[in-house]
Write a protein that holds these residues in place. Sequence first.
Motif, PDB file in Angstrom:
ATOM      1  N   VAL A 146      52.989  31.473  33.834  1.00  0.00           N
ATOM      2  CA  VAL A 146      52.317  31.295  32.552  1.00  0.00           C
ATOM      3  C   VAL A 146      50.898  31.837  32.693  1.00  0.00           C
ATOM      4  O   VAL A 146      50.152  31.401  33.579  1.00  0.00           O
ATOM      5  N   LEU A 147      50.526  32.760  31.836  1.00  0.00           N
ATOM      6  CA  LEU A 147      49.222  33.411  31.927  1.00  0.00           C
ATOM      7  C   LEU A 147      48.307  32.948  30.803  1.00  0.00           C
ATOM      8  O   LEU A 147      48.691  32.965  29.630  1.00  0.00           O
ATOM      9  N   GLY A 148      47.102  32.547  31.177  1.00  0.00           N
ATOM     10  CA  GLY A 148      46.113  32.174  30.189  1.00  0.00           C
ATOM     11  C   GLY A 148      45.564  33.391  29.478  1.00  0.00           C
ATOM     12  O   GLY A 148      45.629  34.523  29.971  1.00  0.00           O
ATOM     13  N   SER A 149      44.995  33.149  28.295  1.00  0.00           N
ATOM     14  CA  SER A 149      44.376  34.235  27.542  1.00  0.00           C
ATOM     15  C   SER A 149      43.062  34.641  28.198  1.00  0.00           C
ATOM     16  O   SER A 149      42.689  34.129  29.245  1.00  0.00           O
ATOM     17  N   SER A 150      42.361  35.555  27.562  1.00  0.00           N
ATOM     18  CA  SER A 150      41.115  36.126  28.081  1.00  0.00           C
ATOM     19  C   SER A 150      41.408  36.954  29.323  1.00  0.00           C
ATOM     20  O   SER A 150      42.299  37.792  29.302  1.00  0.00           O
ATOM     21  N   ASN A 151      40.723  36.711  30.440  1.00  0.00           N
ATOM     22  CA  ASN A 151      40.867  37.599  31.597  1.00  0.00           C
ATOM     23  C   ASN A 151      42.168  37.445  32.386  1.00  0.00           C
ATOM     24  O   ASN A 151      42.690  38.448  32.883  1.00  0.00           O
ATOM     25  N   PRO A 152      42.742  36.240  32.587  1.00  0.00           N
ATOM     26  CA  PRO A 152      43.921  36.139  33.459  1.00  0.00           C
ATOM     27  C   PRO A 152      45.067  37.072  33.071  1.00  0.00           C
ATOM     28  O   PRO A 152      45.620  37.769  33.923  1.00  0.00           O
ATOM     29  N   VAL A 153      45.457  37.104  31.805  1.00  0.00           N
ATOM     30  CA  VAL A 153      46.567  37.969  31.412  1.00  0.00           C
ATOM     31  C   VAL A 153      46.186  39.437  31.569  1.00  0.00           C
ATOM     32  O   VAL A 153      47.016  40.277  31.952  1.00  0.00           O
ATOM     33  N   ARG A 154      44.924  39.758  31.330  1.00  0.00           N
ATOM     34  CA  ARG A 154      44.478  41.146  31.505  1.00  0.00           C
ATOM     35  C   ARG A 154      44.384  41.512  32.986  1.00  0.00           C
ATOM     36  O   ARG A 154      44.678  42.645  33.367  1.00  0.00           O
ATOM     37  N   ASP A 155      43.951  40.563  33.815  1.00  0.00           N
ATOM     38  CA  ASP A 155      43.887  40.841  35.246  1.00  0.00           C
ATOM     39  C   ASP A 155      45.263  41.169  35.810  1.00  0.00           C
ATOM     40  O   ASP A 155      45.414  42.084  36.625  1.00  0.00           O
ATOM     41  N   VAL A 156      46.287  40.429  35.361  1.00  0.00           N
ATOM     42  CA  VAL A 156      47.646  40.721  35.824  1.00  0.00           C
ATOM     43  C   VAL A 156      48.084  42.086  35.307  1.00  0.00           C
ATOM     44  O   VAL A 156      48.689  42.885  36.043  1.00  0.00           O
ATOM     45  N   ALA A 157      47.768  42.397  34.058  1.00  0.00           N
ATOM     46  CA  ALA A 157      48.141  43.698  33.501  1.00  0.00           C
ATOM     47  C   ALA A 157      47.472  44.847  34.246  1.00  0.00           C
ATOM     48  O   ALA A 157      48.073  45.913  34.433  1.00  0.00           O
ATOM     49  N   LEU A 158      46.245  44.655  34.694  1.00  0.00           N
ATOM     50  CA  LEU A 158      45.484  45.726  35.320  1.00  0.00           C
ATOM     51  C   LEU A 158      45.705  45.828  36.826  1.00  0.00           C
ATOM     52  O   LEU A 158      45.523  46.908  37.402  1.00  0.00           O
ATOM     53  N   ALA A 159      46.087  44.728  37.461  1.00  0.00           N
ATOM     54  CA  ALA A 159      46.073  44.717  38.921  1.00  0.00           C
ATOM     55  C   ALA A 159      47.424  44.481  39.581  1.00  0.00           C
ATOM     56  O   ALA A 159      47.668  44.977  40.687  1.00  0.00           O
ATOM     57  N   ALA A 160      48.295  43.700  38.969  1.00  0.00           N
ATOM     58  CA  ALA A 160      49.535  43.314  39.642  1.00  0.00           C
ATOM     59  C   ALA A 160      50.549  44.453  39.638  1.00  0.00           C
ATOM     60  O   ALA A 160      50.540  45.318  38.764  1.00  0.00           O
ATOM     61  N   VAL A 161      51.433  44.417  40.615  1.00  0.00           N
ATOM     62  CA  VAL A 161      52.552  45.352  40.664  1.00  0.00           C
ATOM     63  C   VAL A 161      53.674  44.772  39.799  1.00  0.00           C
ATOM     64  O   VAL A 161      54.184  43.690  40.090  1.00  0.00           O
TER      65      VAL A 161
END
Length: 554
Positions: free
Chosen positions: A374-389
């Motif tokens: 479960v991804l929080g709004s703001s940076n967490p969901v964007r961090d996963v989109a930008l960094a995770a494989v």
Amino acid sequence: MNPSTAQARVVVDELVRLGVTDAVLCPGSRNAPLAYALHAADAAGRLRLHVRVDERTGGFLALGLSLGSGRPVPVVTTSGTAVANLHPAVLEAGYSGIPLLALTADRPSDLVGTGASQTIDQHGIFGAAVRRSATLAVAGPDPRDPARWRSAVDRVVAAATGAAGGEPGPVHLNVPFAEPLVPEAGTECPAGRPDGSPWTVVAPFARSVSSLPLDPALPTLVVAGGGSAPDPALLGGTPLVAEPSSPLWAHGLRTGPWLLGTAGLPAPRQVIVIGRPTLHRAVSRLLADPAVAVYAVADPDGLPFADVAGTVRAVGALPRLTPPAGFAERWREADAAAAEVLEARLVPGRDEVPRGLVLARALVDALPGGTRLVLGSSNPVRDVALAAVPRAGLSVLSNRGVAGIDGTVSTAVGVALTHPGPTVALLGDLTLLHDTTGLLIGPDEPRPALTIVVLNDSGGGIFTLLEQGAPEHADSFERVFGTPHRADLAAVAAGLGAAHTLLTDLADLPETLAVEGKGLRIVEVRADRAALRAGHAALAAEIGAAVRALPVHT
């Protein structure tokens, strides 16, 4: 017979017959008939009851239970402002297509406007946010009433699930109760269908749409956000930029958000939108480009198609795509080059790299198969989109309907309570603090197995990356956007009965996540917002340089 008790028992019985397996109850006086009926159904094993003292938390818990199970879930409140506290969850459910049932107790209509305590005009309180709103008549001695009650429940649940032909989403059933509000001897539940079926069976509505009128062989880019998605085989190797909450995420480019707008890549002639992409401004700019033909894939449940820029030419079913080999190959080469940059930079211990990106990369990689994330709004969901494989084997969920931070802890708790495997939430510190009552679970309530990983940068890091975070606004930024706090998350966790771990070395994250046990855990990772903007800019510049350095095919 006690009419209010009989009515409440009929409503609960019909909900169970419709497949409801979980219900959330917030305590009150006017909703006492429903409280007793739900408690009895829970004791009989007919449904699972969850009691919460905060209606806003209760609403998002019901939303999470529905999000995790796919079933309609009622949240039951007393009258007055208790009802109004459901509005944030109702809005999120409305824009996400989640079948949430706001089941609210009310005072009889003759008390509205008289100064009676806890009495407001509740009918239609949620406006256009709900798919259907209905208010039952006060229960009386008429023997035809139970059939009407059951029929009304069937109608609102059919509207919530989309079986009635509309979009799935929240509904509101308002039930005025007259005194007495507690059971009396001899009060029975008026019988329903003897075979246990609903009073009125509503056949699921079948939708069909025509194929999109596009050229499958043109240079094409697909962007995908949260929502349903077609068979990935239809993409035929087309470059895909997918957000983590999209079912297509595992099939997308690793570095898609970084590549959009990067020089050295062939521009698409057409873009196909699947679901509701909301995370990246580069996607918004692409969809607003008048040189690109934009098409949207129709949602199978009839939810609205995304078209913020007003550029969508047609909505329909996705045909099988056959993009030019050279176009797709160039995007894959750029993705590989950008991925090399990320792999070299997103490692624990590099202070110049935003820690949220490093955490997202490490977290997604460390999760066992079958995890719900479960991804929080703001940076967490964007961090996963930008960094995770992007990877298969995970179910990634997020409140992207209105993308608020409201109730995210409670949503994650609800998701975890419907999942036999591990559930992990990645949140920011403000998102956790905004819903600390989501951690407040009574001793007799079902408890989730949920690990909440919190990136604590003491404030609103997302604003650092927006216009407000530019150097020229530094004088006012920290107080009104950064909003620093002095909250001790370990003390917050201890006060609400959650375990707490302070993780200082991200290399230890896999071992920390591997700790088993049922209950709530908070894993706190501290970060500094000061270099966040510069760190993102440096990564973007390095990725752009790597793509531009690729050899040109002739």
